[in-house]
Design a protein around this motif. Structure first.
Motif, PDB file in Angstrom:
ATOM      1  N   GLY A   1       0.809  -1.205   0.000  1.00 19.05           N
ATOM      2  CA  GLY A   1       0.000   0.000   0.000  1.00 19.05           C
ATOM      3  C   GLY A   1       0.847   1.262   0.000  1.00 19.05           C
ATOM      4  N   LEU A   2       1.900   1.294   0.832  1.00 18.08           N
ATOM      5  CA  LEU A   2       2.787   2.459   0.877  1.00 18.08           C
ATOM      6  C   LEU A   2       3.522   2.649  -0.448  1.00 18.08           C
ATOM      7  CD1 LEU A   2       4.298   2.105   4.469  1.00 18.08           C
ATOM      8  CD2 LEU A   2       2.722   3.878   3.663  1.00 18.08           C
ATOM      9  N   LEU A   3       3.972   1.529  -1.040  1.00 21.58           N
ATOM     10  CA  LEU A   3       4.669   1.615  -2.327  1.00 21.58           C
ATOM     11  C   LEU A   3       3.736   2.147  -3.412  1.00 21.58           C
ATOM     12  CD1 LEU A   3       7.145   1.090  -4.097  1.00 21.58           C
ATOM     13  CD2 LEU A   3       6.325  -1.253  -4.415  1.00 21.58           C
ATOM     14  N   THR A   4       2.510   1.646  -3.425  1.00 19.23           N
ATOM     15  CA  THR A   4       1.545   2.098  -4.433  1.00 19.23           C
ATOM     16  C   THR A   4       1.246   3.578  -4.278  1.00 19.23           C
ATOM     17  OG1 THR A   4       0.533  -0.103  -4.500  1.00 19.23           O
ATOM     18  CG2 THR A   4      -0.766   1.729  -5.373  1.00 19.23           C
ATOM     19  N   TRP A   5       1.069   4.002  -3.036  1.00 20.00           N
ATOM     20  CA  TRP A   5       0.774   5.417  -2.781  1.00 20.00           C
ATOM     21  C   TRP A   5       1.970   6.286  -3.162  1.00 20.00           C
ATOM     22  CZ3 TRP A   5      -0.447   7.929   2.618  1.00 20.00           C
ATOM     23  CH2 TRP A   5      -0.930   9.198   2.407  1.00 20.00           C
ATOM     24  N   GLY A   6       3.164   5.843  -2.792  1.00 21.79           N
ATOM     25  CA  GLY A   6       4.360   6.616  -3.119  1.00 21.79           C
ATOM     26  C   GLY A   6       4.563   6.743  -4.619  1.00 21.79           C
ATOM     27  N   LEU A   7       4.359   5.651  -5.348  1.00 25.11           N
ATOM     28  CA  LEU A   7       4.509   5.702  -6.809  1.00 25.11           C
ATOM     29  C   LEU A   7       3.432   6.581  -7.443  1.00 25.11           C
ATOM     30  CD1 LEU A   7       5.426   1.987  -7.609  1.00 25.11           C
ATOM     31  CD2 LEU A   7       6.941   3.972  -7.603  1.00 25.11           C
ATOM     32  N   ALA A   8       2.242   6.598  -6.843  1.00 25.35           N
ATOM     33  CA  ALA A   8       1.160   7.429  -7.379  1.00 25.35           C
ATOM     34  C   ALA A   8       1.490   8.910  -7.269  1.00 25.35           C
ATOM     35  CB  ALA A   8      -0.139   7.114  -6.651  1.00 25.35           C
ATOM     36  N   LEU A   9       2.318   9.277  -6.286  1.00 28.49           N
ATOM     37  CA  LEU A   9       2.713  10.677  -6.143  1.00 28.49           C
ATOM     38  C   LEU A   9       3.632  11.131  -7.274  1.00 28.49           C
ATOM     39  CD1 LEU A   9       3.555  10.885  -2.325  1.00 28.49           C
ATOM     40  CD2 LEU A   9       1.460  11.623  -3.454  1.00 28.49           C
ATOM     41  N   MET A  10       4.347  10.183  -7.881  1.00 30.38           N
ATOM     42  CA  MET A  10       5.379  10.544  -8.850  1.00 30.38           C
ATOM     43  C   MET A  10       4.827  11.276 -10.063  1.00 30.38           C
ATOM     44  SD  MET A  10       8.194   9.629  -7.486  1.00 30.38           S
ATOM     45  CE  MET A  10       9.326   9.681  -8.870  1.00 30.38           C
ATOM     46  N   ALA A  11       3.631  10.892 -10.509  1.00 26.43           N
ATOM     47  CA  ALA A  11       3.089  11.502 -11.722  1.00 26.43           C
ATOM     48  C   ALA A  11       2.943  13.002 -11.569  1.00 26.43           C
ATOM     49  CB  ALA A  11       1.741  10.864 -12.060  1.00 26.43           C
ATOM     50  N   ASP A  12       2.375  13.450 -10.440  1.00 26.92           N
ATOM     51  CA  ASP A  12       2.197  14.886 -10.221  1.00 26.92           C
ATOM     52  C   ASP A  12       3.525  15.574  -9.928  1.00 26.92           C
ATOM     53  OD1 ASP A  12      -0.500  14.755 -10.656  1.00 26.92           O
ATOM     54  OD2 ASP A  12      -1.008  14.499  -8.530  1.00 26.92           O
ATOM     55  N   LEU A  13       4.382  14.920  -9.151  1.00 21.17           N
ATOM     56  CA  LEU A  13       5.650  15.540  -8.785  1.00 21.17           C
ATOM     57  C   LEU A  13       6.557  15.734  -9.998  1.00 21.17           C
ATOM     58  CD1 LEU A  13       6.488  13.711  -5.428  1.00 21.17           C
ATOM     59  CD2 LEU A  13       5.556  16.000  -5.729  1.00 21.17           C
ATOM     60  N   ARG A  14       6.441  14.849 -10.983  1.00 18.70           N
ATOM     61  CA  ARG A  14       7.308  14.909 -12.160  1.00 18.70           C
ATOM     62  C   ARG A  14       6.629  15.543 -13.377  1.00 18.70           C
ATOM     63  NH1 ARG A  14      11.862  11.932 -12.045  1.00 18.70           N
ATOM     64  NH2 ARG A  14      11.814  11.653 -14.305  1.00 18.70           N
ATOM     65  N   ALA A  15       5.423  16.054 -13.209  1.00 19.73           N
ATOM     66  CA  ALA A  15       4.733  16.709 -14.321  1.00 19.73           C
ATOM     67  C   ALA A  15       5.522  17.941 -14.752  1.00 19.73           C
ATOM     68  CB  ALA A  15       3.323  17.104 -13.902  1.00 19.73           C
ATOM     69  N   PRO A  16       5.566  18.249 -16.040  1.00 21.97           N
ATOM     70  CA  PRO A  16       6.362  19.389 -16.529  1.00 21.97           C
ATOM     71  C   PRO A  16       5.912  20.700 -15.902  1.00 21.97           C
ATOM     72  CG  PRO A  16       5.632  17.999 -18.347  1.00 21.97           C
ATOM     73  CD  PRO A  16       4.904  17.528 -17.136  1.00 21.97           C
ATOM     74  N   GLY A  17       6.844  21.641 -15.817  1.00 26.32           N
ATOM     75  CA  GLY A  17       6.517  22.975 -15.347  1.00 26.32           C
ATOM     76  C   GLY A  17       5.685  23.716 -16.376  1.00 26.32           C
ATOM     77  N   ASP A  18       5.065  24.798 -15.945  1.00 19.19           N
ATOM     78  CA  ASP A  18       4.208  25.535 -16.854  1.00 19.19           C
ATOM     79  C   ASP A  18       4.632  26.988 -17.029  1.00 19.19           C
ATOM     80  OD1 ASP A  18       3.586  26.522 -14.374  1.00 19.19           O
ATOM     81  OD2 ASP A  18       1.546  25.747 -14.329  1.00 19.19           O
ATOM     82  N   GLY A  19       5.868  27.299 -16.655  1.00 23.80           N
ATOM     83  CA  GLY A  19       6.294  28.679 -16.765  1.00 23.80           C
ATOM     84  C   GLY A  19       7.804  28.818 -16.832  1.00 23.80           C
ATOM     85  N   LEU A  20       8.364  29.383 -15.787  1.00 24.46           N
ATOM     86  CA  LEU A  20       9.785  29.690 -15.718  1.00 24.46           C
ATOM     87  C   LEU A  20      10.646  28.432 -15.826  1.00 24.46           C
ATOM     88  CD1 LEU A  20      11.983  31.896 -15.058  1.00 24.46           C
ATOM     89  CD2 LEU A  20      11.663  31.251 -12.664  1.00 24.46           C
TER      90      LEU A  20
END
Length: 323
Positions: free
Chosen positions: A88-107
């Motif tokens: 469960g912890l591994l699944t939750w941690g991996l699920a965070l990666m998509a948002d954390l690694r999403a491209p920036g939108d500005g600077l």
């Protein structure tokens, strides 16, 4: 009560400008939440295990359990429950990666970790030349900023605990980190990978500003250097050129165009000197110019202690005016 004292002392270290548990960025908030959930889970497991030991050794030491009960306890307590919790912890941690690694939108900012300082370039929209800085990073609050990380020498690691996770800077490779600051303030970043003799002397400041204030600051940084405001500073500029400082350092708008060391065009606007180890004032400038190799062992910055004292003071006066 005796146990609460060290716990309270430990919790006082959870805040401050370099604490991953005092988040000021979207990524750091998610990482801190995951950490506290893991702590709570670990505490619960510890209580259950210690409770079982206490029951078996203190409450009912004479009580004997059936072999089947023991086997079920080992199966569920030693295999099924830990596997489910870790999965469960591994699944939750991996699920965070998509948002954390999403491209920036500005600077976009390019940061190069070097022995033992930080080269920082702000990439301007419209293809204009990047704005060069060093040993500090400024970010607009509420914007997803993409930071391009590299290194020309050894492996470094870029980490601003209050804003996000740690990412390695590997020679020959470009890594990316996206940060979204959620509150203004000044925070501390560090190199978190041993990189040589002065690894521990390689920090940087991070200032999160309101977007309008950041835009004004960046526009000022794109301008050339200020002209010397006093006769002493003018003498310092002449000495700066005469002793060869411009071979390593750039001061935009002057003949100094070196790229080996930090860009000094707006040095006086920075919070610290020598990658976070000295305050940015006249006394520290004089010390750094005269004794750089002593203050930061292994530094490429040569010491100019052989210069007359008034010459060092004049160069410091010139640098102090580069706002």
């Amino acid at each position: 009560m005796l146990l609460l004292v060290p716990l309270a002392l430990a919790l006082t270290a959870c805040s401050g400008p370099q604490s991953a548990l005092d988040p000021a960025g979207e990524g750091a908030e998610r990482i801190a939440s995951l950490f506290w959930i893991m702590v709570a889970g670990a505490a619960l497991i510890w209580i259950l295990v210690i409770g079982a030991v206490f029951y078996a050794t203190r409450v009912a030491p004479e009580h004997r359990h059936a072999e089947r009960t023991g086997s079920l306890l080992l199966l569920w307590g030693g295999l099924v429950v830990p596997t489910a919790v870790l999965a469960g912890l591994l699944t939750w941690g991996l699920a965070l990666m998509a948002d954390l690694r999403a491209p920036g939108d500005g600077l976009e900012i390019a940061v190069s970790g070097e022995q033992w300082w930080w080269r920082v370039d702000y990439r301007m929209p419209g293809g204009d030349a990047p704005v060069a800085s060093a040993n500090e990073v400024r970010l607009p609050r509420g914007q997803r900023v993409e930071i391009e990380l590299s290194s020309p020498d050894v492996i470094h690691a870029f980490w601003i605990p209050s804003l996000g996770g740690k990412v390695d800077m590997i020679p020959g490779r470009v890594n990316r980190l996206v940060l979204e600051p959620t509150r203004t303030g000044t925070f501390r970043g560090v190199c978190a990978e041993f990189c040589g003799e002065s690894h521990a002397l390689m920090a940087f400041s991070v200032e999160v500003m309101e977007p309008a204030a950041f835009e004004q600051w960046l526009a000022r940084q794109a301008e050339g250097a200020a002209a010397p405001a006093t006769p002493e500073a003018a003498d310092g500029q002449a000495l700066f050129d005469q002793v060869g400082c411009g071979a390593c350092h750039a001061v935009r708008g002057t003949a100094a165009a070196g790229t080996i060391g930090p860009d000094l065009t707006h040095l006086a606007d920075r919070a610290t000197l020598a990658a976070g180890i000295l305050p940015n004032d006249r006394e520290a400038l004089v010390r750094w110019i005269g004794h750089a190799e002593t203050i930061k062992p292994g530094s490429r910055m040569p010491s100019f202690g052989m210069l007359p004292e008034d010459h060092v003071e004049a160069i410091a006066a010139y640098l102090e005016g580069l706002e």
